[in-house]
Write an enzyme that holds these catalytic residues in place. Structure first.
Site, PDB file in Angstrom:
ATOM      1  N   GLU A   1      -1.289  -2.580  -8.242  1.00  0.00           N
ATOM      2  CA  GLU A   1      -2.904  -2.807  -7.719  1.00  0.00           C
ATOM      3  C   GLU A   1      -3.330  -1.317  -6.758  1.00  0.00           C
ATOM      4  OE1 GLU A   1      -3.613  -3.732  -4.006  1.00  0.00           O
ATOM      5  OE2 GLU A   1      -1.915  -2.711  -3.661  1.00  0.00           O
TER       6      GLU A   1
ATOM      7  N   SER B   1       0.847  -1.061   0.138  1.00  0.00           N
ATOM      8  CA  SER B   1      -0.041  -0.289  -0.359  1.00  0.00           C
ATOM      9  C   SER B   1       0.842   1.040  -0.036  1.00  0.00           C
ATOM     10  CB  SER B   1      -1.461   0.126   1.321  1.00  0.00           C
ATOM     11  OG  SER B   1      -1.647   1.179   1.407  1.00  0.00           O
TER      12      SER B   1
ATOM     13  N   HIS C   1      -3.793  -5.129  -1.246  1.00  0.00           N
ATOM     14  CA  HIS C   1      -4.902  -4.938  -1.193  1.00  0.00           C
ATOM     15  C   HIS C   1      -6.097  -5.916  -1.945  1.00  0.00           C
ATOM     16  CE1 HIS C   1      -3.332  -1.217  -0.929  1.00  0.00           C
ATOM     17  NE2 HIS C   1      -4.345  -0.550   0.001  1.00  0.00           N
TER      18      HIS C   1
END
Length: 330
Positions: free
Chosen positions: A228, A129, A297
């Site tokens: 992603e 992330s 995620h």
């Protein structure tokens, strides 16, 4: 594996034809080694951090006492505290790995004045992330291999092979296997078939995009590019991919591995999905293209990907990623 001592063999030559990139690999994580939790971005629930720490202990590692700072709004502490904490952990000889507590936002604040005292001595950096910003920086500046995988309060806390948890096999292979490569089944869908080899790079789409224009902008040439994210509308994914395309980030990529983009449903029934957007923009590149892998995620057990290693992507059927070299040194 058993604990070890001695100097660190960190330099490995690229396996991509025509490249001479040198990579710096951290030491393999052995049973009993110490993992330091660190929070470069947003704060996390203490109970979830504790659950993640307990999972690391179950895996055979020790967990160092983490630094505690007062939250600064949506940051896990003042930027100076977060930066100093990260730098200090890198310099401690008793720390073998650093694992993020969670993402959120704020890792980019660390980078402007970040000073790595011994770039020739990398440590394992585990997270995903928002930590993409830090991982890109460490690759572009120092060629550090880092690890795109679960964090204490984002994956490890839910446990192995559980929804919103993590894939134990790929995590331990990435952090401990120093004697060769391994394979990762991607449980995904091929949008363009083929096979390609390159450096595995990328991470969270938003953070790859926002690195454009910085001194550590990601060089994606000859890469197997991982992208992603979560919580984006299809048109927002479209905009981000078009920005990457127009910035030249898809020029000379070898292949693309996409996550499953949870919470990114179309706002209007029948309108294009994220999958549709990715196929329309990326399939014409003519490189192997996989959509829907449980990386970053995801609601499924999260795979761990070693960023910077040379890998082979096969985009036939459900997809296969072959890691062609160890991510860590013995």
């Amino acid at each position: 594996m058993t604990p070890r001592s001695g100097s660190i063999p960190i330099i490995g030559k690229s396996l991509v034809a025509g490249e001479t990139v040198a990579t710096r690999k951290p030491r393999a994580l052995a049973n009993g080694d110490v993992v330091m939790p660190f929070a470069p971005a947003s704060p996390a629930e203490p109970s979830r951090i504790a659950a993640g720490a307990a999972e690391l202990v179950r895996l055979g590692f020790r967990v160092a006492e983490r630094s505690l700072f007062e939250n600064d709004g949506y940051f896990a502490g003042l930027v100076g505290h977060r930066r100093d904490d990260f730098q200090a952990a890198l310099e401690r000889h008793d720390i073998s790995a650093l694992a993020g507590t969670r993402g959120g936002y704020g890792s980019n604040y660390l980078l402007d004045e970040l000073e790595i005292a011994a770039p020739e001595n990398p440590k394992i950096i585990l997270g995903f992330s928002d930590l993409t910003s830090l991982q890109i920086y460490l690759w572009q500046r120092f060629r550090w291999i880092t690890f795109y995988g679960p964090m204490l309060a984002a994956g490890l806390d839910a446990g192995p092979d559980a929804p919103k948890g993590y894939d134990e096999k790929s995590l331990l292979a990435a952090l401990q296997k120093s004697d060769g490569g391994w394979q990762i089944g991607l449980q995904a869908e091929s949008l363009y078939p083929g096979e390609a080899q390159g450096h595995l790079l990328g991470g969270c789409l938003t953070l790859v995009e926002t690195a454009i224009g910085t001194p550590w902008e990601l060089n994606t040439e000859n890469a197997i590019l991982v992208l992603e994210d979560r919580g984006m509308k299809p048109w927002q994914v479209d905009r981000a991919l078009m920005h990457l395309k127009q910035a030249g980030k898809f020029r000379n990529v070898r292949g693309i591995l996409l996550g499953d983009f949870p919470e990114c449903e179309s706002p209007v029934p029948g309108s294009p999905t994220v999958r549709d957007v990715c196929q329309r923009i990326l399939a014409p590149l003519g490189v192997p293209l996989i959509f829907g892998a449980p990386v970053g995620h995801t609601m499924r057990p999260m795979l761990t990907l070693p960023l910077g290693v040379v890998a082979r992507l096969s985009s036939n059927r459900e997809g296969l990623l072959e890691i062609l070299e160890p991510a860590v040194a013995a």
